[in-house]
Design a protein around this motif. Structure first.
Motif, PDB file in Angstrom:
ATOM      1  N   TRP A 148     -43.354 -25.581  -3.988  1.00 25.94           N
ATOM      2  CA  TRP A 148     -44.523 -25.576  -4.884  1.00 25.94           C
ATOM      3  C   TRP A 148     -45.721 -24.913  -4.212  1.00 25.94           C
ATOM      4  O   TRP A 148     -46.416 -24.093  -4.828  1.00 25.94           O
ATOM      5  CB  TRP A 148     -44.862 -27.006  -5.287  1.00 25.94           C
ATOM      6  N   LYS A 149     -45.952 -25.239  -2.950  1.00 30.42           N
ATOM      7  CA  LYS A 149     -47.078 -24.652  -2.221  1.00 30.42           C
ATOM      8  C   LYS A 149     -46.924 -23.140  -2.088  1.00 30.42           C
ATOM      9  O   LYS A 149     -47.875 -22.377  -2.300  1.00 30.42           O
ATOM     10  CB  LYS A 149     -47.194 -25.298  -0.834  1.00 30.42           C
ATOM     11  N   GLN A 150     -45.707 -22.697  -1.750  1.00 31.94           N
ATOM     12  CA  GLN A 150     -45.492 -21.263  -1.574  1.00 31.94           C
ATOM     13  C   GLN A 150     -45.562 -20.521  -2.902  1.00 31.94           C
ATOM     14  O   GLN A 150     -46.051 -19.388  -2.964  1.00 31.94           O
ATOM     15  CB  GLN A 150     -44.136 -21.011  -0.906  1.00 31.94           C
ATOM     16  N   SER A 151     -45.088 -21.136  -3.973  1.00 30.57           N
ATOM     17  CA  SER A 151     -45.169 -20.490  -5.284  1.00 30.57           C
ATOM     18  C   SER A 151     -46.621 -20.273  -5.697  1.00 30.57           C
ATOM     19  O   SER A 151     -46.969 -19.239  -6.281  1.00 30.57           O
ATOM     20  CB  SER A 151     -44.434 -21.322  -6.338  1.00 30.57           C
ATOM     21  N   GLN A 152     -47.497 -21.251  -5.364  1.00 32.17           N
ATOM     22  CA  GLN A 152     -48.915 -21.090  -5.656  1.00 32.17           C
ATOM     23  C   GLN A 152     -49.516 -19.953  -4.829  1.00 32.17           C
ATOM     24  O   GLN A 152     -50.339 -19.174  -5.321  1.00 32.17           O
ATOM     25  CB  GLN A 152     -49.660 -22.397  -5.366  1.00 32.17           C
ATOM     26  N   THR A 153     -49.086 -19.840  -3.582  1.00 33.76           N
ATOM     27  CA  THR A 153     -49.566 -18.767  -2.713  1.00 33.76           C
ATOM     28  C   THR A 153     -49.144 -17.401  -3.235  1.00 33.76           C
ATOM     29  O   THR A 153     -49.934 -16.462  -3.265  1.00 33.76           O
ATOM     30  CB  THR A 153     -49.028 -18.959  -1.278  1.00 33.76           C
ATOM     31  N   VAL A 154     -47.882 -17.292  -3.657  1.00 34.80           N
ATOM     32  CA  VAL A 154     -47.375 -16.025  -4.183  1.00 34.80           C
ATOM     33  C   VAL A 154     -48.096 -15.648  -5.473  1.00 34.80           C
ATOM     34  O   VAL A 154     -48.462 -14.476  -5.680  1.00 34.80           O
ATOM     35  CB  VAL A 154     -45.859 -16.110  -4.415  1.00 34.80           C
ATOM     36  N   MET A 155     -48.337 -16.608  -6.338  1.00 34.65           N
ATOM     37  CA  MET A 155     -49.069 -16.330  -7.579  1.00 34.65           C
ATOM     38  C   MET A 155     -50.472 -15.822  -7.269  1.00 34.65           C
ATOM     39  O   MET A 155     -50.973 -14.903  -7.937  1.00 34.65           O
ATOM     40  CB  MET A 155     -49.123 -17.581  -8.439  1.00 34.65           C
ATOM     41  N   LEU A 156     -51.095 -16.393  -6.266  1.00 33.82           N
ATOM     42  CA  LEU A 156     -52.428 -15.947  -5.868  1.00 33.82           C
ATOM     43  C   LEU A 156     -52.374 -14.526  -5.324  1.00 33.82           C
ATOM     44  O   LEU A 156     -53.222 -13.688  -5.664  1.00 33.82           O
ATOM     45  CB  LEU A 156     -52.992 -16.903  -4.814  1.00 33.82           C
ATOM     46  N   GLN A 157     -51.386 -14.223  -4.501  1.00 31.10           N
ATOM     47  CA  GLN A 157     -51.242 -12.889  -3.929  1.00 31.10           C
ATOM     48  C   GLN A 157     -50.990 -11.842  -5.009  1.00 31.10           C
ATOM     49  O   GLN A 157     -51.495 -10.709  -4.916  1.00 31.10           O
ATOM     50  CB  GLN A 157     -50.100 -12.875  -2.914  1.00 31.10           C
ATOM     51  N   LEU A 158     -50.225 -12.214  -6.024  1.00 33.98           N
ATOM     52  CA  LEU A 158     -49.897 -11.270  -7.092  1.00 33.98           C
ATOM     53  C   LEU A 158     -50.943 -11.250  -8.201  1.00 33.98           C
ATOM     54  O   LEU A 158     -50.831 -10.470  -9.144  1.00 33.98           O
ATOM     55  CB  LEU A 158     -48.531 -11.612  -7.689  1.00 33.98           C
ATOM     56  N   GLY A 159     -51.947 -12.101  -8.086  1.00 34.72           N
ATOM     57  CA  GLY A 159     -53.005 -12.144  -9.087  1.00 34.72           C
ATOM     58  C   GLY A 159     -52.569 -12.744 -10.400  1.00 34.72           C
ATOM     59  O   GLY A 159     -53.080 -12.362 -11.474  1.00 34.72           O
ATOM     60  N   ILE A 160     -51.646 -13.700 -10.368  1.00 35.35           N
ATOM     61  CA  ILE A 160     -51.116 -14.308 -11.583  1.00 35.35           C
ATOM     62  C   ILE A 160     -51.900 -15.569 -11.923  1.00 35.35           C
ATOM     63  O   ILE A 160     -52.085 -16.449 -11.084  1.00 35.35           O
ATOM     64  CB  ILE A 160     -49.628 -14.656 -11.415  1.00 35.35           C
ATOM     65  N   THR A 161     -52.353 -15.650 -13.167  1.00 33.41           N
ATOM     66  CA  THR A 161     -53.033 -16.841 -13.672  1.00 33.41           C
ATOM     67  C   THR A 161     -52.350 -17.280 -14.967  1.00 33.41           C
ATOM     68  O   THR A 161     -51.458 -16.595 -15.483  1.00 33.41           O
ATOM     69  CB  THR A 161     -54.512 -16.547 -13.950  1.00 33.41           C
ATOM     70  N   LYS A 162     -52.785 -18.408 -15.509  1.00 33.75           N
ATOM     71  CA  LYS A 162     -52.217 -18.882 -16.774  1.00 33.75           C
ATOM     72  C   LYS A 162     -52.485 -17.899 -17.904  1.00 33.75           C
ATOM     73  O   LYS A 162     -51.675 -17.747 -18.825  1.00 33.75           O
ATOM     74  CB  LYS A 162     -52.804 -20.247 -17.129  1.00 33.75           C
ATOM     75  N   ASP A 163     -53.616 -17.222 -17.831  1.00 34.23           N
ATOM     76  CA  ASP A 163     -54.014 -16.311 -18.911  1.00 34.23           C
ATOM     77  C   ASP A 163     -53.256 -14.986 -18.890  1.00 34.23           C
ATOM     78  O   ASP A 163     -53.046 -14.373 -19.936  1.00 34.23           O
ATOM     79  CB  ASP A 163     -55.521 -16.044 -18.835  1.00 34.23           C
ATOM     80  N   ASN A 164     -52.861 -14.523 -17.686  1.00 38.83           N
ATOM     81  CA  ASN A 164     -52.238 -13.191 -17.606  1.00 38.83           C
ATOM     82  C   ASN A 164     -50.790 -13.242 -17.144  1.00 38.83           C
ATOM     83  O   ASN A 164     -50.228 -12.220 -16.737  1.00 38.83           O
ATOM     84  CB  ASN A 164     -53.045 -12.279 -16.683  1.00 38.83           C
TER      85      ASN A 164
END
Length: 332
Positions: A148-164
């Motif tokens: 879960w922690k790493q998935s949040q990190t990867v989403m941040l690196q890729l610029g992924i949010t709930k909206d996009n």
């Protein structure tokens, strides 16, 4: 010619050890950072022993290579491959550094395809492949929290949010499909991407293809996109047989060990010595002791994370139940 033979003999005399994450999915290591380095060393015909480190699964120092007092870490100097090239140990890219097409191809493979494999491992799947690669020896709750922690990190690196999220997913997959098409056309029926000889681009791309074909499920979008290009699949199968499966001599095939690495990361001199050094038994360095001390506290730290995570989730559930009770109070 005599000078070249002397250099080759010197390289063979060195006791190189490559430390990576554990093997799985039929690969010597299925880590997206480790497998390209493994293949690069094989293409460079640099003899090495293979060792595994599982005591600190989220360390960004892995992979690393060592020999005597020399060590090159994944998180220093642009990575291990760049360190090996700079220190004059193994450089497959010397003739390509000024070739614009090679430079752009390497950038595309490293960025577009690198983002795609990270997305599928940590965001676009249930995480079963990532857990087997990174946390196979950890208890389920700890692995769950680390994922879960790493998935949040990867989403941040890729610029992924709930909206996009949907837009980003489409963008990542479209770029990967463009990259596969371009690389398929570039490769044709050749054995390598440039001048029919290996470079770091081949090591990085081959590792990507092998991971897609062997570590991801049949429902993977990347896997299905890759299978549309038969020459890329053939390219991967050929080199897998030659560089991973074939051969048994100690000069080309690493020695596999079932346990964790017997040597922890340690600092060495910044420059590679031009003369071989005899390796003798020595006391543990300060860095080794620090590394092992950190490893002892790793499980404890992750257990604390699990408890905090579960506590947070329980509180969130209680708040939701209270809100529901308030909402139904005036319906009678």
């Amino acid at each position: 010619m005599e000078e070249m033979n002397t250099e080759n003999n010197w390289r063979e005399e060195q006791n190189f050890t490559l430390v990576v994450r554990k093997p799985c999915f039929g690969l010597p290591t299925a880590c997206p950072s480790c497998l390209p380095l493994y293949l690069y060393l094989k293409f460079a015909q640099l003899p090495f022993h293979l060792d595994f480190c599982s005591i600190y699964p989220d360390s960004d120092q892995i992979p690393y290579i060592e020999s005597g007092d020399y060590v090159a870490y994944n998180n220093e100097n642009g990575g291990v491959i760049e360190s090996l090239k700079k220190d004059g140990i193994a450089d497959l890219d010397a003739e390509f550094k000024s070739v614009p097409e090679w430079i752009s191809t390497k950038a595309m493979v490293s960025s577009w395809l690198g983002d795609a494999i990270m997305y599928e491992l940590w965001v676009g799947s249930d995480g079963s492949s990532a857990k087997k690669i990174y946390y196979p020896d950890l208890p389920w709750p700890i692995g769950k929290v680390l994922f879960w922690k790493q998935s949040q990190t990867v989403m941040l690196q890729l610029g992924i949010t709930k909206d996009n999220a949907e837009q980003k997913e489409e963008e990542i997959y479209n770029r990967a499909k463009i990259a596969y098409e371009a690389l398929s056309n570039r490769l044709g029926e050749e054995d390598f991407l440039f001048e029919n000889r290996p470079s770091s681009v081949d090591a990085i791309f081959l590792a990507h293809v092998l991971l897609i074909l062997q570590a991801l499920p049949e429902t993977s979008v990347l896997r299905n996109a890759l299978l549309e290009h038969g020459n890329l699949v053939k390219y991967a199968e050929k080199h897998k047989m030659e560089q991973i499966e074939a051969g048994s001599s100690s000069s080309s095939v690493p020695q596999f060990q079932s346990g964790p690495s017997s040597s922890a990361p340690r600092k060495g001199p910044s420059n590679w010595s031009s003369k071989p050094k005899s390796k003798s038994k020595r006391e543990k360095t300060k860095e080794e002791k620090t590394f092992r001390k950190r490893a002892k506290y790793f499980v404890v730290a992750q257990l604390v994370s699990v408890l905090l995570f579960l506590t947070f989730m329980n509180r969130s559930d209680d708040e939701v139940e209270l809100d529901d009770d308030d909402g139904y109070g005036y319906d009678d």
